[in-house]
Motif scaffolding. Structure first.
Motif, PDB file in Angstrom:
ATOM      1  N   SER A  72       0.842  -1.202   0.000  1.00 45.67           N
ATOM      2  CA  SER A  72       0.000   0.000   0.000  1.00 45.67           C
ATOM      3  C   SER A  72       0.874   1.247   0.000  1.00 45.67           C
ATOM      4  CB  SER A  72      -0.922  -0.030   1.228  1.00 45.67           C
ATOM      5  OG  SER A  72      -0.136  -0.092   2.403  1.00 45.67           O
ATOM      6  N   LEU A  73       0.215   2.391  -0.130  1.00 48.72           N
ATOM      7  CA  LEU A  73       0.944   3.657  -0.276  1.00 48.72           C
ATOM      8  C   LEU A  73       0.197   4.755   0.468  1.00 48.72           C
ATOM      9  CD1 LEU A  73       3.061   5.147  -2.539  1.00 48.72           C
ATOM     10  CD2 LEU A  73       0.885   5.852  -3.449  1.00 48.72           C
ATOM     11  N   THR A  74       0.945   5.606   1.165  1.00 46.42           N
ATOM     12  CA  THR A  74       0.346   6.817   1.739  1.00 46.42           C
ATOM     13  C   THR A  74       0.839   8.002   0.926  1.00 46.42           C
ATOM     14  OG1 THR A  74       0.331   5.864   3.957  1.00 46.42           O
ATOM     15  CG2 THR A  74       0.103   8.228   3.818  1.00 46.42           C
ATOM     16  N   THR A  75      -0.078   8.815   0.435  1.00 49.01           N
ATOM     17  CA  THR A  75       0.276   9.916  -0.454  1.00 49.01           C
ATOM     18  C   THR A  75      -0.559  11.142  -0.132  1.00 49.01           C
ATOM     19  OG1 THR A  75       0.246  10.666  -2.770  1.00 49.01           O
ATOM     20  CG2 THR A  75      -1.342   8.954  -2.187  1.00 49.01           C
ATOM     21  N   ASN A  76      -0.043  12.305  -0.513  1.00 51.74           N
ATOM     22  CA  ASN A  76      -0.887  13.498  -0.378  1.00 51.74           C
ATOM     23  C   ASN A  76      -1.833  13.627  -1.567  1.00 51.74           C
ATOM     24  OD1 ASN A  76       0.648  14.711  -2.480  1.00 51.74           O
ATOM     25  ND2 ASN A  76       2.059  15.619  -1.014  1.00 51.74           N
ATOM     26  N   GLY A  77      -1.685  12.776  -2.558  1.00 49.95           N
ATOM     27  CA  GLY A  77      -2.660  12.698  -3.644  1.00 49.95           C
ATOM     28  C   GLY A  77      -2.464  13.702  -4.766  1.00 49.95           C
ATOM     29  N   VAL A  78      -1.480  14.599  -4.626  1.00 45.68           N
ATOM     30  CA  VAL A  78      -1.317  15.648  -5.645  1.00 45.68           C
ATOM     31  C   VAL A  78      -1.037  15.034  -7.021  1.00 45.68           C
ATOM     32  CG1 VAL A  78       0.131  17.610  -6.334  1.00 45.68           C
ATOM     33  CG2 VAL A  78      -0.566  17.360  -3.943  1.00 45.68           C
ATOM     34  N   LEU A  79      -0.242  13.972  -7.057  1.00 46.34           N
ATOM     35  CA  LEU A  79       0.130  13.351  -8.339  1.00 46.34           C
ATOM     36  C   LEU A  79      -0.649  12.068  -8.617  1.00 46.34           C
ATOM     37  CD1 LEU A  79       3.986  13.872  -8.005  1.00 46.34           C
ATOM     38  CD2 LEU A  79       2.428  15.148  -9.477  1.00 46.34           C
ATOM     39  N   LEU A  80      -1.636  11.795  -7.786  1.00 46.79           N
ATOM     40  CA  LEU A  80      -2.295  10.483  -7.861  1.00 46.79           C
ATOM     41  C   LEU A  80      -3.100  10.293  -9.141  1.00 46.79           C
ATOM     42  CD1 LEU A  80      -2.629   7.845  -6.324  1.00 46.79           C
ATOM     43  CD2 LEU A  80      -4.563   8.859  -5.098  1.00 46.79           C
ATOM     44  N   MET A 112      -6.155  14.117   3.186  1.00 44.82           N
ATOM     45  CA  MET A 112      -7.149  15.105   2.742  1.00 44.82           C
ATOM     46  C   MET A 112      -7.674  15.778   4.001  1.00 44.82           C
ATOM     47  SD  MET A 112      -8.446  16.617   0.351  1.00 44.82           S
ATOM     48  CE  MET A 112      -9.465  16.724  -1.100  1.00 44.82           C
ATOM     49  N   ASP A 113      -7.079  16.913   4.330  1.00 46.08           N
ATOM     50  CA  ASP A 113      -7.357  17.526   5.623  1.00 46.08           C
ATOM     51  C   ASP A 113      -8.477  18.543   5.568  1.00 46.08           C
ATOM     52  OD1 ASP A 113      -5.010  16.292   7.028  1.00 46.08           O
ATOM     53  OD2 ASP A 113      -3.951  17.404   5.485  1.00 46.08           O
ATOM     54  N   SER A 114      -9.076  18.694   4.414  1.00 44.41           N
ATOM     55  CA  SER A 114     -10.121  19.691   4.269  1.00 44.41           C
ATOM     56  C   SER A 114     -11.030  19.307   3.107  1.00 44.41           C
ATOM     57  CB  SER A 114      -9.474  21.054   3.997  1.00 44.41           C
ATOM     58  OG  SER A 114     -10.471  22.023   3.915  1.00 44.41           O
ATOM     59  N   ALA A 115     -12.263  19.798   3.153  1.00 40.32           N
ATOM     60  CA  ALA A 115     -13.186  19.529   2.044  1.00 40.32           C
ATOM     61  C   ALA A 115     -13.457  20.821   1.279  1.00 40.32           C
ATOM     62  CB  ALA A 115     -14.490  18.947   2.589  1.00 40.32           C
ATOM     63  N   GLN A 116     -12.570  21.780   1.496  1.00 40.27           N
ATOM     64  CA  GLN A 116     -12.828  23.088   0.883  1.00 40.27           C
ATOM     65  C   GLN A 116     -11.502  23.702   0.420  1.00 40.27           C
ATOM     66  OE1 GLN A 116     -12.582  26.394   2.711  1.00 40.27           O
ATOM     67  NE2 GLN A 116     -13.651  27.504   1.080  1.00 40.27           N
ATOM     68  N   LYS A 117     -11.527  24.243  -0.794  1.00 38.86           N
ATOM     69  CA  LYS A 117     -10.309  24.699  -1.478  1.00 38.86           C
ATOM     70  C   LYS A 117      -9.440  25.672  -0.660  1.00 38.86           C
ATOM     71  CE  LYS A 117      -9.746  27.142  -5.880  1.00 38.86           C
ATOM     72  NZ  LYS A 117      -8.601  26.559  -6.525  1.00 38.86           N
ATOM     73  N   GLU A 118     -10.064  26.728  -0.146  1.00 38.88           N
ATOM     74  CA  GLU A 118      -9.283  27.756   0.569  1.00 38.88           C
ATOM     75  C   GLU A 118      -8.697  27.186   1.859  1.00 38.88           C
ATOM     76  OE1 GLU A 118      -8.161  30.569  -0.446  1.00 38.88           O
ATOM     77  OE2 GLU A 118      -9.174  30.022  -2.308  1.00 38.88           O
ATOM     78  N   ASP A 155      -2.294  25.168  -3.515  1.00 36.16           N
ATOM     79  CA  ASP A 155      -3.632  25.218  -4.092  1.00 36.16           C
ATOM     80  C   ASP A 155      -3.917  23.943  -4.905  1.00 36.16           C
ATOM     81  OD1 ASP A 155      -5.992  26.305  -4.742  1.00 36.16           O
ATOM     82  OD2 ASP A 155      -5.211  27.844  -6.091  1.00 36.16           O
ATOM     83  N   PHE A 156      -3.830  22.795  -4.241  1.00 34.30           N
ATOM     84  CA  PHE A 156      -3.954  21.530  -4.988  1.00 34.30           C
ATOM     85  C   PHE A 156      -5.229  20.771  -4.649  1.00 34.30           C
ATOM     86  CE2 PHE A 156       0.945  21.374  -5.172  1.00 34.30           C
ATOM     87  CZ  PHE A 156       0.965  21.836  -6.477  1.00 34.30           C
ATOM     88  N   PHE A 157      -6.209  21.465  -4.080  1.00 40.58           N
ATOM     89  CA  PHE A 157      -7.413  20.768  -3.632  1.00 40.58           C
ATOM     90  C   PHE A 157      -8.050  19.964  -4.768  1.00 40.58           C
ATOM     91  CE2 PHE A 157     -12.047  20.699  -3.045  1.00 40.58           C
ATOM     92  CZ  PHE A 157     -12.128  19.972  -1.877  1.00 40.58           C
ATOM     93  N   GLU A 158      -8.165  20.608  -5.932  1.00 40.49           N
ATOM     94  CA  GLU A 158      -8.839  19.903  -7.036  1.00 40.49           C
ATOM     95  C   GLU A 158      -8.002  18.723  -7.545  1.00 40.49           C
ATOM     96  OE1 GLU A 158      -9.257  23.581  -8.258  1.00 40.49           O
ATOM     97  OE2 GLU A 158     -11.315  23.743  -7.491  1.00 40.49           O
ATOM     98  N   ASN A 159      -6.694  18.896  -7.581  1.00 43.80           N
ATOM     99  CA  ASN A 159      -5.835  17.781  -8.027  1.00 43.80           C
ATOM    100  C   ASN A 159      -6.036  16.565  -7.121  1.00 43.80           C
ATOM    101  OD1 ASN A 159      -4.606  20.452  -8.533  1.00 43.80           O
ATOM    102  ND2 ASN A 159      -3.145  19.259  -9.721  1.00 43.80           N
ATOM    103  N   VAL A 160      -6.078  16.832  -5.798  1.00 42.55           N
ATOM    104  CA  VAL A 160      -6.210  15.711  -4.856  1.00 42.55           C
ATOM    105  C   VAL A 160      -7.590  15.074  -5.000  1.00 42.55           C
ATOM    106  CG1 VAL A 160      -6.091  15.018  -2.429  1.00 42.55           C
ATOM    107  CG2 VAL A 160      -4.568  16.802  -3.284  1.00 42.55           C
ATOM    108  N   THR A 161      -8.609  15.916  -5.152  1.00 43.89           N
ATOM    109  CA  THR A 161      -9.963  15.373  -5.321  1.00 43.89           C
ATOM    110  C   THR A 161     -10.015  14.464  -6.550  1.00 43.89           C
ATOM    111  OG1 THR A 161     -10.834  17.378  -4.333  1.00 43.89           O
ATOM    112  CG2 THR A 161     -12.402  16.021  -5.529  1.00 43.89           C
TER     113      THR A 161
END
Ligand code: SAM
Length: 317
Positions: A86-94, A113-119, A128-134
């Motif tokens: 398995s892998l733990t990632t911040n998801g930016v490049l996922l 994913m520490d937040s559900a909101q972009k700002e 500013d990578f909220f959308e990339n991680v989503t």
């Protein structure tokens, strides 16, 4: 308790600057030649497998920023005895890498994913990578990296407001949303008083969604306790490393990116495996050391003591 789980930090570099981990983004990185090579990691993992390790998690820093990490995943997935990778990632490049990671043999993924909101996400991570991680989370689900778990560290005055929206993600998506208690690790991170106990996180969730019911995790048996909001697609995990004590059941060892084996996240001491290997030790000598470390881990139930400041991205959280 059998010691069967190894976390491997493949790099101490990261493409985020999370306030709970490395807010100043210390540039004091391990020099590249001191990082374990992938060939060295592969050899060490193979020897660990001979000592009873059956599960490996790659972490960091951010594991997906290290060049050719997919090659390493393929090698580790092929080691006899390794049943779970398995892998733990911040998801930016996922989103970009999920397909090839799955193809290489990765089974499942944890995404911070520490937040559900972009700002608010930007406030926590500095970027500013909220959308990339989503998009990365959706991609991981689409390629059947299963299960997908989301990790949220809740910090007073920063993202407490996000708890309901994060919990709601477990209603709508087949993911485990896990709340990890903030653990102060150094003077650079947030003060200890910014810690929010998971009892409070649970209270906030139940106030909105009603009583949670206990459930069992789909896979992995770490320290999280799992619950469900009624009729949800996923579940909620609570990892209460500060308000509860789970050393007795801890079955994990850590290999740092510069080649030390730590019997505990909080160990002040790491066994210098890289030194041994680069001095030309044969497999038998390395195996002897690994067996000693595992025996020590089995015998000790009180490793959880802060002995010095550290940064999660150095040790591999
Ligand atoms: N870059 C990857 C990521 O962001 O998930 C992997 C490395 S990160 C250090 C691994 C985990 O450590 C993350 O889930 C993060 O939430 C957790 N973590 C980091 N610092 C922490 C802290 N001070 N307290 C609690 N958890 C922390």
């Amino acid at each position: 308790m059998s010691v069967d789980y190894l976390r491997i930090s493949v790099t101490d570099r990261c493409n985020l600057q999370c306030i709970y981990c490395d807010p100043l983004r210390d540039v004091d990185f391990v020099p590249r030649k001191e990082l374990l090579t992938f060939e060295e990691i592969n050899r060490i993992a193979g020897l660990f497998a001979q000592c009873g390790i059956t599960r490996i998690r790659l972490t960091g820093g951010e594991p997906l920023v290290r060049t050719n990490v997919v090659w390493l995943v393929r090698q580790l997935a092929g080691i006899r005895g390794i049943e779970d990778l398995s892998l733990t990632t911040n998801g930016v490049l996922l989103e970009l890498m999920a397909d090839e990671l799955k193809d290489a043999g990765l089974k499942r993924v944890n995404v911070s994913m520490d937040s559900a909101q972009k700002e608010n996400y930007k406030q926590v991570t500095g970027f500013d990578f909220f959308e990339n991680v989503t998009r990365g989370i959706y991609k991981a689900l689409a390629v059947n990296l299963n299960p997908v778990k989301l990790n949220s560290v809740i910090i007073k005055g920063v993202n407490v407001s996000q708890i309901p929206a994060l919990a709601r993600m477990s209603v709508e998506l087949p993911v485990a949303v896990r709340f990890i208690e903030y653990c102060p690790t150094s003077r650079q991170t947030r003060p200890a008083s910014d810690y929010v106990p998971n009892s409070e996180v649970r209270r906030i969730i139940e106030q909105i969604f009603g009583p949670l019911t206990s459930t069992l995790p789909g896979s992995g048996n770490g320290p999280a306790l799992y619950f469900k909001i009624p009729d949800s697609a996923g579940c909620i995990g609570l990892i209460s490393g500060v308000s509860s004590f789970f050393c007795r059941s801890c079955n994990r060892l850590r290999l740092t990116s510069d080649g030390k084996v730590r019997p505990c996240l909080y160990s002040a001491y790491g066994y210098d495996l890289k030194g041994l290997i680069r001095a030309g030790a044969n497999d038998r000598r390395v195996l002897n050391l690994l067996k000693r470390i595992i025996a020590e881990k089995k015998g000790s139930t009180k490793l959880n003591a802060f002995t010095k400041e550290f940064c999660m991205r150095d040790v591999g959280g």
